[in-house]
Design a protein around this motif. Structure first.
Motif, PDB file in Angstrom:
ATOM      1  N   GLU A 170       0.823  -1.207   0.000  1.00 44.39           N
ATOM      2  CA  GLU A 170       0.000   0.000   0.000  1.00 44.39           C
ATOM      3  C   GLU A 170       0.859   1.259   0.000  1.00 44.39           C
ATOM      4  OE1 GLU A 170      -0.334  -2.561   2.021  1.00 44.39           O
ATOM      5  OE2 GLU A 170      -2.229  -3.431   1.306  1.00 44.39           O
ATOM      6  N   GLU A 171       1.913   1.254   0.818  1.00 39.58           N
ATOM      7  CA  GLU A 171       2.791   2.428   0.887  1.00 39.58           C
ATOM      8  C   GLU A 171       3.607   2.585  -0.387  1.00 39.58           C
ATOM      9  OE1 GLU A 171       4.980   1.530   4.404  1.00 39.58           O
ATOM     10  OE2 GLU A 171       3.583   2.585   5.731  1.00 39.58           O
ATOM     11  N   MET A 172       4.041   1.472  -0.957  1.00 37.35           N
ATOM     12  CA  MET A 172       4.827   1.554  -2.192  1.00 37.35           C
ATOM     13  C   MET A 172       3.982   2.076  -3.351  1.00 37.35           C
ATOM     14  SD  MET A 172       7.459  -1.694  -2.231  1.00 37.35           S
ATOM     15  CE  MET A 172       6.436  -2.945  -1.475  1.00 37.35           C
ATOM     16  N   ILE A 173       2.714   1.688  -3.387  1.00 39.29           N
ATOM     17  CA  ILE A 173       1.839   2.150  -4.467  1.00 39.29           C
ATOM     18  C   ILE A 173       1.679   3.667  -4.432  1.00 39.29           C
ATOM     19  CG2 ILE A 173      -0.567   2.152  -5.264  1.00 39.29           C
ATOM     20  CD1 ILE A 173      -0.654  -0.828  -4.523  1.00 39.29           C
ATOM     21  N   SER A 174       1.615   4.222  -3.224  1.00 39.38           N
ATOM     22  CA  SER A 174       1.391   5.660  -3.093  1.00 39.38           C
ATOM     23  C   SER A 174       2.672   6.464  -2.888  1.00 39.38           C
ATOM     24  CB  SER A 174       0.441   5.922  -1.916  1.00 39.38           C
ATOM     25  OG  SER A 174       0.995   5.432  -0.708  1.00 39.38           O
ATOM     26  N   GLN A 175       3.839   5.816  -3.001  1.00 39.13           N
ATOM     27  CA  GLN A 175       5.082   6.535  -2.758  1.00 39.13           C
ATOM     28  C   GLN A 175       5.303   7.618  -3.821  1.00 39.13           C
ATOM     29  OE1 GLN A 175       8.074   3.445  -3.004  1.00 39.13           O
ATOM     30  NE2 GLN A 175       8.462   3.781  -5.169  1.00 39.13           N
ATOM     31  N   PRO A 176       5.930   8.736  -3.428  1.00 41.02           N
ATOM     32  CA  PRO A 176       6.227   9.786  -4.409  1.00 41.02           C
ATOM     33  C   PRO A 176       7.396   9.365  -5.288  1.00 41.02           C
ATOM     34  CG  PRO A 176       7.167  10.367  -2.289  1.00 41.02           C
ATOM     35  CD  PRO A 176       6.365   9.110  -2.056  1.00 41.02           C
ATOM     36  N   PHE A 179      -1.543   3.547 -12.444  1.00 42.77           N
ATOM     37  CA  PHE A 179      -2.028   2.353 -13.143  1.00 42.77           C
ATOM     38  C   PHE A 179      -2.734   1.378 -12.201  1.00 42.77           C
ATOM     39  CE2 PHE A 179       1.578   3.908 -15.654  1.00 42.77           C
ATOM     40  CZ  PHE A 179       0.963   4.061 -16.882  1.00 42.77           C
ATOM     41  N   TYR A 180      -2.411   1.456 -10.916  1.00 45.37           N
ATOM     42  CA  TYR A 180      -3.039   0.530  -9.975  1.00 45.37           C
ATOM     43  C   TYR A 180      -4.490   0.902  -9.703  1.00 45.37           C
ATOM     44  CZ  TYR A 180      -3.994  -2.207  -5.807  1.00 45.37           C
ATOM     45  OH  TYR A 180      -4.550  -3.079  -4.916  1.00 45.37           O
ATOM     46  N   ARG A 181      -4.775   2.190  -9.586  1.00 38.98           N
ATOM     47  CA  ARG A 181      -6.128   2.606  -9.252  1.00 38.98           C
ATOM     48  C   ARG A 181      -7.150   2.136 -10.281  1.00 38.98           C
ATOM     49  NH1 ARG A 181      -8.179   2.237  -5.187  1.00 38.98           N
ATOM     50  NH2 ARG A 181      -6.193   3.008  -4.360  1.00 38.98           N
ATOM     51  N   PRO A 182      -6.921   2.349 -11.596  1.00 32.82           N
ATOM     52  CA  PRO A 182      -7.908   1.842 -12.573  1.00 32.82           C
ATOM     53  C   PRO A 182      -7.982   0.320 -12.594  1.00 32.82           C
ATOM     54  CG  PRO A 182      -5.997   2.792 -13.700  1.00 32.82           C
ATOM     55  CD  PRO A 182      -5.877   3.166 -12.265  1.00 32.82           C
ATOM     56  N   LEU A 183      -6.872  -0.373 -12.265  1.00 24.96           N
ATOM     57  CA  LEU A 183      -6.931  -1.834 -12.173  1.00 24.96           C
ATOM     58  C   LEU A 183      -7.794  -2.246 -10.988  1.00 24.96           C
ATOM     59  CD1 LEU A 183      -5.995  -4.710 -12.907  1.00 24.96           C
ATOM     60  CD2 LEU A 183      -4.000  -4.327 -11.445  1.00 24.96           C
ATOM     61  N   HIS A 184      -7.586  -1.620  -9.863  1.00 26.08           N
ATOM     62  CA  HIS A 184      -8.334  -1.934  -8.657  1.00 26.08           C
ATOM     63  C   HIS A 184      -9.821  -1.642  -8.823  1.00 26.08           C
ATOM     64  CE1 HIS A 184      -9.952  -1.117  -4.585  1.00 26.08           C
ATOM     65  NE2 HIS A 184      -9.155  -2.109  -4.214  1.00 26.08           N
ATOM     66  N   ASP A 185     -10.149  -0.552  -9.526  1.00 21.87           N
ATOM     67  CA  ASP A 185     -11.545  -0.124  -9.688  1.00 21.87           C
ATOM     68  C   ASP A 185     -12.192  -0.665 -10.958  1.00 21.87           C
ATOM     69  OD1 ASP A 185     -11.143   1.315  -7.369  1.00 21.87           O
ATOM     70  OD2 ASP A 185     -10.799   3.219  -8.388  1.00 21.87           O
ATOM     71  N   TYR A 217      -1.923  -4.132 -15.844  1.00 20.47           N
ATOM     72  CA  TYR A 217      -1.024  -5.052 -15.140  1.00 20.47           C
ATOM     73  C   TYR A 217       0.397  -4.973 -15.699  1.00 20.47           C
ATOM     74  CZ  TYR A 217       1.300  -9.388 -13.874  1.00 20.47           C
ATOM     75  OH  TYR A 217       2.217 -10.303 -13.440  1.00 20.47           O
ATOM     76  N   THR A 218       0.522  -4.936 -17.008  1.00 20.16           N
ATOM     77  CA  THR A 218       1.851  -4.900 -17.626  1.00 20.16           C
ATOM     78  C   THR A 218       2.611  -3.644 -17.229  1.00 20.16           C
ATOM     79  OG1 THR A 218       1.009  -6.153 -19.516  1.00 20.16           O
ATOM     80  CG2 THR A 218       3.105  -5.035 -19.805  1.00 20.16           C
ATOM     81  N   HIS A 219       1.942  -2.516 -17.227  1.00 20.63           N
ATOM     82  CA  HIS A 219       2.600  -1.274 -16.807  1.00 20.63           C
ATOM     83  C   HIS A 219       3.098  -1.381 -15.366  1.00 20.63           C
ATOM     84  CE1 HIS A 219       2.369   1.494 -20.112  1.00 20.63           C
ATOM     85  NE2 HIS A 219       1.085   1.278 -20.297  1.00 20.63           N
ATOM     86  N   LEU A 220       2.270  -1.903 -14.484  1.00 18.73           N
ATOM     87  CA  LEU A 220       2.665  -2.027 -13.083  1.00 18.73           C
ATOM     88  C   LEU A 220       3.842  -2.978 -12.928  1.00 18.73           C
ATOM     89  CD1 LEU A 220      -0.898  -2.220 -11.517  1.00 18.73           C
ATOM     90  CD2 LEU A 220       0.778  -0.407 -11.098  1.00 18.73           C
ATOM     91  N   HIS A 221       3.783  -4.107 -13.581  1.00 14.99           N
ATOM     92  CA  HIS A 221       4.861  -5.097 -13.521  1.00 14.99           C
ATOM     93  C   HIS A 221       6.167  -4.512 -14.053  1.00 14.99           C
ATOM     94  CE1 HIS A 221       7.111  -8.721 -14.846  1.00 14.99           C
ATOM     95  NE2 HIS A 221       6.596  -9.241 -13.740  1.00 14.99           N
ATOM     96  N   ASP A 222       6.089  -3.795 -15.166  1.00 16.37           N
ATOM     97  CA  ASP A 222       7.295  -3.205 -15.750  1.00 16.37           C
ATOM     98  C   ASP A 222       7.873  -2.106 -14.859  1.00 16.37           C
ATOM     99  OD1 ASP A 222       7.016  -4.906 -17.863  1.00 16.37           O
ATOM    100  OD2 ASP A 222       6.217  -3.417 -19.251  1.00 16.37           O
ATOM    101  N   GLU A 227      -1.967 -10.704  -8.349  1.00 18.58           N
ATOM    102  CA  GLU A 227      -3.181 -11.140  -7.670  1.00 18.58           C
ATOM    103  C   GLU A 227      -4.362 -10.228  -8.010  1.00 18.58           C
ATOM    104  OE1 GLU A 227      -4.888 -11.853  -3.115  1.00 18.58           O
ATOM    105  OE2 GLU A 227      -2.806 -11.257  -3.444  1.00 18.58           O
ATOM    106  N   SER A 228      -4.118  -8.915  -8.049  1.00 18.73           N
ATOM    107  CA  SER A 228      -5.180  -7.968  -8.394  1.00 18.73           C
ATOM    108  C   SER A 228      -5.648  -8.186  -9.823  1.00 18.73           C
ATOM    109  CB  SER A 228      -4.682  -6.531  -8.225  1.00 18.73           C
ATOM    110  OG  SER A 228      -4.306  -6.278  -6.889  1.00 18.73           O
ATOM    111  N   TYR A 229      -4.698  -8.394 -10.721  1.00 21.50           N
ATOM    112  CA  TYR A 229      -5.041  -8.639 -12.125  1.00 21.50           C
ATOM    113  C   TYR A 229      -5.855  -9.922 -12.268  1.00 21.50           C
ATOM    114  CZ  TYR A 229      -4.442 -10.509 -16.819  1.00 21.50           C
ATOM    115  OH  TYR A 229      -4.667 -11.083 -18.043  1.00 21.50           O
TER     116      TYR A 229
END
Length: 457
Positions: free
Chosen positions: A50-56, A127-133, A376-381, A428-430
């Motif tokens: 969670e913290e890594m996703i929102s890190q600056p 990229f995570y927010r639209p995947l999650h939603d 997912y690909t963007h997040l993984h990359d 897992e989210s994907y």
């Protein structure tokens, strides 16, 4: 004594000169702040997803790394690599070496924290927010209720087609001769009627000429070229091609004959529909409006739908009144394409349209699946790129002997652990969203399949 006085004076001047040289030339100027002085606000790097996703974004990433290049797809890896190797890496190595030259025996955690502070990605949230939603958006087609289905299954459908073969149908419109276009389109329409539908084709005005001498003969020319019964393509097409545009327009007489054909099929047990293709008004002294109204009021309750083919204003007005009196619809067309659109797409009874519907369209499913893959690909990359930058920096620090071997191993292990934590969560989210997509598609497809199976019973 004079000699000692001169020596003292000389020493005093030297001291004054030295003191003056150490003062700023401009008292208002402040010493330039180096990039590493900003590390006073550095916080420990995130250790949870969670913290890594929102890190600056890292300081160096924000100032020097274009977001589009950082988020480039793996297939365009060379674009990322070229920028990183030629432009970013030399500057990065200079900055981190300057910082660690001042650090004495940093821990593995401290090394990792600093490198994330400088080199971490700030694009995970993007990229995570639209995947999650993500929502699949699939919708099941409207299907008749069980009660409606039973009613429709019990009713035989009768379709009677009236084709105007008066002399004006020999005229041309964009796409060809009106008579030829009407025949071709009616043939296609009939071929797409559901199996079991009874169909009839009446031609009117196909005898004689438009001369007054032929009026009586032409107005009486109303012929059932394909008697009401099951559709057969060869026989129906032969019947369609058995007449040509010729004489007058006995529209009311043709509607009366359609009424006679359908008289034995009451609305309680049958679904009756009349379709008319005409390019003009009644010319045989009949009253097609009254005839269509009578047809609708009878127990057969046949709806009258009309397509006006290249009709003038007077003709449109009359044909529209006929359709309204017959409880149906009127449209006007002027070209081949418009004729095909109205007949093939809009002349199917609602039940035919429903029967033709499928579950989730393949194109929609593919598009939605690809959208998920892109997130997912963007997040993984991005995650792997961040790990690559950090491990590259760790090896550089070790080679420059700015950190020892034990610190290097610990920092590398930490970079691997955080990368795996991110990637496992992204995967897992994907897979969760992909499963929801598949389940929604399968559910809708099954609903349609079950409905069709029920209909066929």
């Amino acid at each position: 004594m004079r000699r000692y006085g001169k020596i003292f004076a000389l020493l005093l001047c030297l001291l004054l000169i030295s003191a003056c040289s150490n003062e700023p030339t401009n008292p208002t100027e402040k010493p330039t702040e180096s990039p590493t002085s900003k590390t006073e606000t550095m916080k420990p790097a995130a250790r949870t997803v969670e913290e890594m996703i929102s890190q600056p974004p890292g300081v160096l990433m924000k100032e020097h790394f274009d977001e589009d290049i950082e988020a480039v797809r793996t297939v365009n890896w060379t674009q990322y690599r070229d920028f990183y190797e030629k432009d970013f890496k030399p500057m990065m190595e200079k900055e981190i070496s300057h910082y660690f030259q001042k650090q004495k025996n940093p821990t593995s955690d401290a090394v990792y924290d600093y490198l994330v502070y400088q080199l971490g990605s700030g694009q995970y949230e993007k990229f995570y927010r639209p995947l999650h939603d993500f929502q699949h958006g699939f919708q099941a087609p409207e299907l008749p209720t069980e009660e409606t289905s039973v009613e429709m299954k019990q009713k035989q459908t009768n379709v009677v087609i009236l084709m105007d073969a008066s002399g004006s149908m020999k005229a041309t419109v964009p796409g060809g001769v009106k008579m030829d276009l009407a025949k071709n389109t009616i043939q296609e329409f009939a071929s797409e009627l559901p199996e079991g539908t009874n169909v009839s084709l009446l031609s009117y005005g196909h005898i004689g000429t438009g001369n007054d001498a032929d009026k009586q003969k032409s107005c009486a020319a109303i012929e059932s070229v394909f008697p009401l019964g099951p559709y057969d393509q060869t026989t129906f097409n032969e019947a369609t091609n058995s007449f040509q545009a010729s004489g007058w327009t006995p529209l009311a007489g043709a509607i009366n004959q359609a009424s006679d054909i359908l008289a034995a099929y009451p609305a309680e047990e049958y679904k009756n529909i009349v379709y008319i293709v005409s390019d003009g008004i009644e010319t045989c002294d009949g009253d097609p409006v009254a005839t269509a109204k009578k047809l609708q009021e009878q127990n057969i309750q046949a709806k009258v739908n009309i397509i006006g083919f290249d009709v003038d204003d007077q003709g449109q007005n009359q044909l529209k009144q006929v359709a309204e009196a017959g409880g149906g619809e009127y449209v006007t067309v002027k070209t081949k394409d418009e004729l095909e659109t109205q007949i093939i797409e809009k002349w199917r009874p609602s039940i035919f349209e429903v029967m033709g519907k499928q579950g989730v369209p393949l194109a929609e499913y593919v598009n939605q699946s690809q959208e998920l893959v892109n997130y997912y690909t963007h997040l993984h990359d991005l995650s792997n790129y961040e790990k690559y930058r950090i491990t590259d920096a760790i090896y550089f620090l070790a080679n420059e002997q700015l950190i020892d071997e034990e610190t290097k191993k610990g920092a590398l292990a930490l970079a691997d652990e955080m990368n795996k934590l991110r990637n496992d969560h992204f995967k897992e989210s994907y897979e969760t969203k992909k499963q929801e997509l598949e389940e929604a598609k399968n559910t809708i497809d099954q609903q349609v399949a079950d409905w069709k199976k029920q209909w066929e019973q």
